[in-house]
Design an enzyme around this catalytic site. Structure first.
Site, PDB file in Angstrom:
ATOM      1  N   ARG A  29       1.376 -15.517  -2.901  1.00 30.39           N
ATOM      2  CA  ARG A  29       1.813 -14.337  -3.689  1.00 30.39           C
ATOM      3  C   ARG A  29       0.663 -13.663  -4.422  1.00 30.39           C
ATOM      4  O   ARG A  29       0.848 -12.990  -5.432  1.00 30.39           O
ATOM      5  CB  ARG A  29       2.917 -14.701  -4.683  1.00 30.39           C
ATOM      6  CG  ARG A  29       4.219 -15.121  -4.032  1.00 30.39           C
ATOM      7  CD  ARG A  29       5.408 -14.974  -4.971  1.00 30.39           C
ATOM      8  NE  ARG A  29       6.604 -15.538  -4.344  1.00 30.39           N
ATOM      9  CZ  ARG A  29       6.988 -16.797  -4.490  1.00 30.39           C
ATOM     10  NH1 ARG A  29       6.321 -17.618  -5.255  1.00 30.39           N
ATOM     11  NH2 ARG A  29       8.065 -17.217  -3.870  1.00 30.39           N
ATOM     12  N   LYS A  87      -5.500  -0.442  -2.137  1.00 30.98           N
ATOM     13  CA  LYS A  87      -4.539  -0.369  -1.037  1.00 30.98           C
ATOM     14  C   LYS A  87      -4.965  -1.338   0.061  1.00 30.98           C
ATOM     15  O   LYS A  87      -6.112  -1.306   0.504  1.00 30.98           O
ATOM     16  CB  LYS A  87      -4.508   1.039  -0.438  1.00 30.98           C
ATOM     17  CG  LYS A  87      -3.652   2.008  -1.199  1.00 30.98           C
ATOM     18  CD  LYS A  87      -3.461   3.259  -0.355  1.00 30.98           C
ATOM     19  CE  LYS A  87      -2.746   4.347  -1.092  1.00 30.98           C
ATOM     20  NZ  LYS A  87      -2.653   5.577  -0.274  1.00 30.98           N
ATOM     21  N   GLU A  92     -14.721  11.045   5.492  1.00 27.21           N
ATOM     22  CA  GLU A  92     -14.234  10.816   4.122  1.00 27.21           C
ATOM     23  C   GLU A  92     -15.264  11.274   3.089  1.00 27.21           C
ATOM     24  O   GLU A  92     -14.903  11.715   1.992  1.00 27.21           O
ATOM     25  CB  GLU A  92     -13.890   9.338   3.887  1.00 27.21           C
ATOM     26  CG  GLU A  92     -12.775   8.783   4.769  1.00 27.21           C
ATOM     27  CD  GLU A  92     -11.370   9.296   4.423  1.00 27.21           C
ATOM     28  OE1 GLU A  92     -11.200   9.973   3.395  1.00 27.21           O
ATOM     29  OE2 GLU A  92     -10.447   9.042   5.232  1.00 27.21           O
ATOM     30  N   LYS A 110     -13.291   9.111  -5.810  1.00 27.72           N
ATOM     31  CA  LYS A 110     -12.165   8.251  -5.438  1.00 27.72           C
ATOM     32  C   LYS A 110     -11.675   7.441  -6.632  1.00 27.72           C
ATOM     33  O   LYS A 110     -10.469   7.312  -6.879  1.00 27.72           O
ATOM     34  CB  LYS A 110     -12.607   7.314  -4.312  1.00 27.72           C
ATOM     35  CG  LYS A 110     -11.609   6.227  -3.957  1.00 27.72           C
ATOM     36  CD  LYS A 110     -10.686   6.622  -2.843  1.00 27.72           C
ATOM     37  CE  LYS A 110      -9.603   5.591  -2.603  1.00 27.72           C
ATOM     38  NZ  LYS A 110      -9.372   5.270  -1.210  1.00 27.72           N
ATOM     39  N   GLU A 116       0.121   6.212  -6.398  1.00 30.66           N
ATOM     40  CA  GLU A 116       0.285   7.424  -5.613  1.00 30.66           C
ATOM     41  C   GLU A 116       1.587   8.165  -5.900  1.00 30.66           C
ATOM     42  O   GLU A 116       2.282   8.591  -4.991  1.00 30.66           O
ATOM     43  CB  GLU A 116       0.209   7.076  -4.113  1.00 30.66           C
ATOM     44  CG  GLU A 116      -0.171   8.248  -3.261  1.00 30.66           C
ATOM     45  CD  GLU A 116      -0.597   7.830  -1.851  1.00 30.66           C
ATOM     46  OE1 GLU A 116      -0.441   6.667  -1.485  1.00 30.66           O
ATOM     47  OE2 GLU A 116      -1.121   8.701  -1.152  1.00 30.66           O
ATOM     48  N   ARG A 170      -3.037  11.067  -6.964  1.00 32.63           N
ATOM     49  CA  ARG A 170      -3.681  10.303  -5.896  1.00 32.63           C
ATOM     50  C   ARG A 170      -3.380  10.903  -4.529  1.00 32.63           C
ATOM     51  O   ARG A 170      -4.147  10.746  -3.583  1.00 32.63           O
ATOM     52  CB  ARG A 170      -3.251   8.825  -5.932  1.00 32.63           C
ATOM     53  CG  ARG A 170      -3.994   7.959  -4.910  1.00 32.63           C
ATOM     54  CD  ARG A 170      -3.810   6.467  -5.128  1.00 32.63           C
ATOM     55  NE  ARG A 170      -4.552   5.706  -4.128  1.00 32.63           N
ATOM     56  CZ  ARG A 170      -4.836   4.411  -4.222  1.00 32.63           C
ATOM     57  NH1 ARG A 170      -4.431   3.726  -5.259  1.00 32.63           N
ATOM     58  NH2 ARG A 170      -5.510   3.792  -3.276  1.00 32.63           N
ATOM     59  N   ASN A 197      -5.218  12.612   0.067  1.00 26.45           N
ATOM     60  CA  ASN A 197      -4.671  12.792   1.405  1.00 26.45           C
ATOM     61  C   ASN A 197      -5.153  14.108   2.051  1.00 26.45           C
ATOM     62  O   ASN A 197      -4.748  14.452   3.162  1.00 26.45           O
ATOM     63  CB  ASN A 197      -3.137  12.772   1.311  1.00 26.45           C
ATOM     64  CG  ASN A 197      -2.507  12.156   2.530  1.00 26.45           C
ATOM     65  OD1 ASN A 197      -3.079  11.275   3.143  1.00 26.45           O
ATOM     66  ND2 ASN A 197      -1.338  12.657   2.899  1.00 26.45           N
ATOM     67  N   HIS A 235      -5.564  14.658   5.750  1.00 20.52           N
ATOM     68  CA  HIS A 235      -5.018  13.473   6.426  1.00 20.52           C
ATOM     69  C   HIS A 235      -3.661  13.716   7.080  1.00 20.52           C
ATOM     70  O   HIS A 235      -3.269  12.952   7.957  1.00 20.52           O
ATOM     71  CB  HIS A 235      -4.905  12.310   5.445  1.00 20.52           C
ATOM     72  CG  HIS A 235      -6.210  11.599   5.210  1.00 20.52           C
ATOM     73  ND1 HIS A 235      -7.301  12.231   4.655  1.00 20.52           N
ATOM     74  CD2 HIS A 235      -6.611  10.332   5.480  1.00 20.52           C
ATOM     75  CE1 HIS A 235      -8.303  11.367   4.573  1.00 20.52           C
ATOM     76  NE2 HIS A 235      -7.923  10.221   5.063  1.00 20.52           N
ATOM     77  N   HIS A 291      -4.071  12.305  10.576  1.00 18.03           N
ATOM     78  CA  HIS A 291      -3.452  11.081  11.084  1.00 18.03           C
ATOM     79  C   HIS A 291      -2.726  11.317  12.400  1.00 18.03           C
ATOM     80  O   HIS A 291      -2.741  10.476  13.296  1.00 18.03           O
ATOM     81  CB  HIS A 291      -2.465  10.514  10.056  1.00 18.03           C
ATOM     82  CG  HIS A 291      -3.105   9.612   9.051  1.00 18.03           C
ATOM     83  ND1 HIS A 291      -2.638   9.476   7.767  1.00 18.03           N
ATOM     84  CD2 HIS A 291      -4.189   8.798   9.143  1.00 18.03           C
ATOM     85  CE1 HIS A 291      -3.406   8.615   7.112  1.00 18.03           C
ATOM     86  NE2 HIS A 291      -4.356   8.198   7.921  1.00 18.03           N
ATOM     87  N   HIS A 310     -11.001   7.629  13.110  1.00 18.59           N
ATOM     88  CA  HIS A 310     -10.351   8.147  11.907  1.00 18.59           C
ATOM     89  C   HIS A 310     -11.113   9.331  11.298  1.00 18.59           C
ATOM     90  O   HIS A 310     -10.544  10.402  11.072  1.00 18.59           O
ATOM     91  CB  HIS A 310     -10.208   7.021  10.873  1.00 18.59           C
ATOM     92  CG  HIS A 310      -9.567   7.446   9.587  1.00 18.59           C
ATOM     93  ND1 HIS A 310      -8.234   7.772   9.499  1.00 18.59           N
ATOM     94  CD2 HIS A 310     -10.077   7.640   8.341  1.00 18.59           C
ATOM     95  CE1 HIS A 310      -7.938   8.123   8.253  1.00 18.59           C
ATOM     96  NE2 HIS A 310      -9.043   8.056   7.531  1.00 18.59           N
TER      97      HIS A 310
END
Lengths: 350, 350
Positions: A113, A134, A176, A216, A226, A230, A234, A237, A241, A251
């Site tokens: 956990r 993330k 990026e 960032k 997010e 945040r 994106n 993106h 994506h 990417h």
């Protein structure tokens, strides 16, 4: 060495950036733990096992790239950590590119956990993914659909790791970096373009990478989960994506194409020329980004993929981050038919 | 209907307890969501598909019991949710026993990096596991070794679900009810023993189950991530887990044996008779708990398993929760040789 600290109410962590800093900074962290487990990207280990990484014994090796992010790989990783006797009081150090960081971070997030972990990004792309907590693996329904928010205890970005990156990785990682420069300021983007007008070298973009880390960090510190700003990260993106998924390009390359589309849509929405599209078209093409793909995209397919993106919460509209006339990002929702028109316009403009 | 609320600084949730409350309370929650996904324990669905659960369309069915908690089952569950188009704004409702709750809760915790979920426990055992936000699946190295802390948005404990429980489930579930009574007070434990001296019926223990929920909530509200007092909930579990793993007996039965051992060790440590062991031996045996197993346990094996428990952070000592002379729980570490002596003593006393 640069040291940047997050600005959460508590449990902040530091991002260390510099040349040849890995071993010294690692010692600072590992001295607080009885057991340290290393998860290392197999390609990185190949390059640095006799160099920067020579003190690491028996690392758990994982694939470079997306194959690190399958359920099977995730299962192997957690079982391996447990086999080796990981405890809640242990530290996990994840060394590698974005995929290794995502997968290793997720393993650290859910084994027992959650155990403490350090991110050691080794690519340009990972200057982005290693920050913000993330972590994720992929589903058969899309990338990063299974994951957790799990703050690292620290991030060590040793720029020496970048020295062995192949051209393709540099080109992808730059996506990026360029995005962060756009989020930073018009001047930052302009300066980065000037420095890379005739090609992308690590030296030329190092400063922009460091600025990107700061950008960032500002975003993830103010909106960890997010729910608000945040989302601006994106930028590029949403369509990016979909292109990445459909056309199987790296990417960062897909993000460059997504950023170009964002510029087009930003202009249209503002009814003003915020971005000189021709200039960007030439710049991106000159750096060999496959901008021509935008001229061939299947609009229905793109829209279908965007609708199913995990960040999209409606069916009848698609959330987009655009840039306004004062060069600030903002979030908007475009209904499907408007978006179809824009994508047609982009196709024709290429 | 009873309603208990957690007392975290924020994001609190309510535990609703009562007879026939499921549909009414569910409506209150589901009205806030566009999409609701139901994960239902296949046995529970079999019993209640034409009754309490008749309004649920196309639930995702999962195994009852530990087979719900394999990697494969977890993968199927998340892929199934994604296949059906789950979004971050969706709600997941998990209906079932402890295993279904653990696995479904973990799927909700990591799908799209976490979506809201409601726990609907359907067994006695799950009155414990459904509260506190712990979710998990099993590893080949032990139970619950992969998981997440993920607070439910609400817990609905409809006691009607208990009506179809087989004897074995009641007997197992009673283990945690009895543990909670010990954590509650000497009088609570004594009263529960009086009510069950000649057998365990749902009616007789209903009040103690509800008290147990309150006890559990107090502990998890004051120490969500188990850094302090939440550890007391581990009462009876240190040896209990080892017995469960080694002798493959149901969780709650193993916990009863673990509680008996805890009583023995508490007496020895206090050098006083806090617990009248003979009385408890007779009581547990009278209820058909396999206390005799303690007389046959392999001490080295038990110690090895306890050392590898995820809650144990040292190698040379094993953390134990005991009860002191004022009938309050406390945490202590017993070194291996002391523990060997105690376990020998327990074996001889049986």
């Amino acid at each position: 060495m640069h040291e940047f600290k997050t600005t959460y109410p508590d449990n902040n962590y530091t991002v260390h950036v510099g040349h040849g800093i890995f071993n010294k900074v690692m010692k600072h962290y590992t001295s607080h733990y009885n057991e340290v487990f290393y998860i290392v990207d197999v390609t990185v280990y190949g390059h640095f096992r006799d160099g920067i990484l020579k003190d690491i014994e028996d690392p758990i090796l994982i694939d470079s790239g997306e194959s690190a992010k399958t359920f099977q790989s995730f299962m192997n990783l957690t079982e391996n950590l447990l086999e080796q006797g990981i405890k809640r009081s242990s530290l996990v150090v994840v060394i590698g590119g974005g995929a290794a960081g995502d997968a290793g971070g997720f393993a650290a997030a859910v084994t027992l956990r959650g155990v403490d972990f350090i991110q050691v990004p080794t690519t340009i792309l990972a200057h982005d993914s290693a920050i913000g907590g993330k972590t994720a693996i992929n589903s058969s329904h899309g990338k990063n659909l299974i994951g957790a928010f799990h703050r690292p205890s620290g991030v060590i970005y040793d720029l020496e790791f970048l020295s062995t990156l192949p051209e393709s990785e540099i080109m992808s990682g730059f996506g990026e970096v360029f995005k962060h420069s756009l989020l930073n300021s018009k001047e930052a983007a302009r300066s980065l373009m000037a420095k890379t007008a005739f090609g992308i070298s690590i030296d030329a973009i190092e400063e922009s990478i460091i600025d990107g880390i700061k950008t960032k960090m500002d975003y993830v510190s103010s909106d960890e989960f997010e729910s608000g700003s945040r989302k601006f990260l994106n930028l590029g993106h949403t369509l990016g994506h979909a292109i990445e998924y459909q056309y199987k390009i790296p990417h960062g390359q897909a993000i460059i194409l997504g950023l170009y589309a964002m510029m087009y849509i930003s202009n249209k929405t503002a009814e003003n020329e915020i971005f000189d599209l021709q200039k960007y078209h030439e710049y991106f093409s000159g750096l060999d980004y496959p901008v021509g793909l935008l001229g061939e995209m299947d609009i229905e397919q793109m829209i279908d993929l965007m609708r199913h993106d995990k960040k999209n919460i409606k069916n009848e509209a698609i959330g987009f981050v655009l840039i306004d006339e004062s060069f600030s990002p903002y979030f908007t929702e475009l209904n499907i038919s408007t978006l179809e028109n824009y994508l047609s316009g982009i196709k024709e403009s290429i």
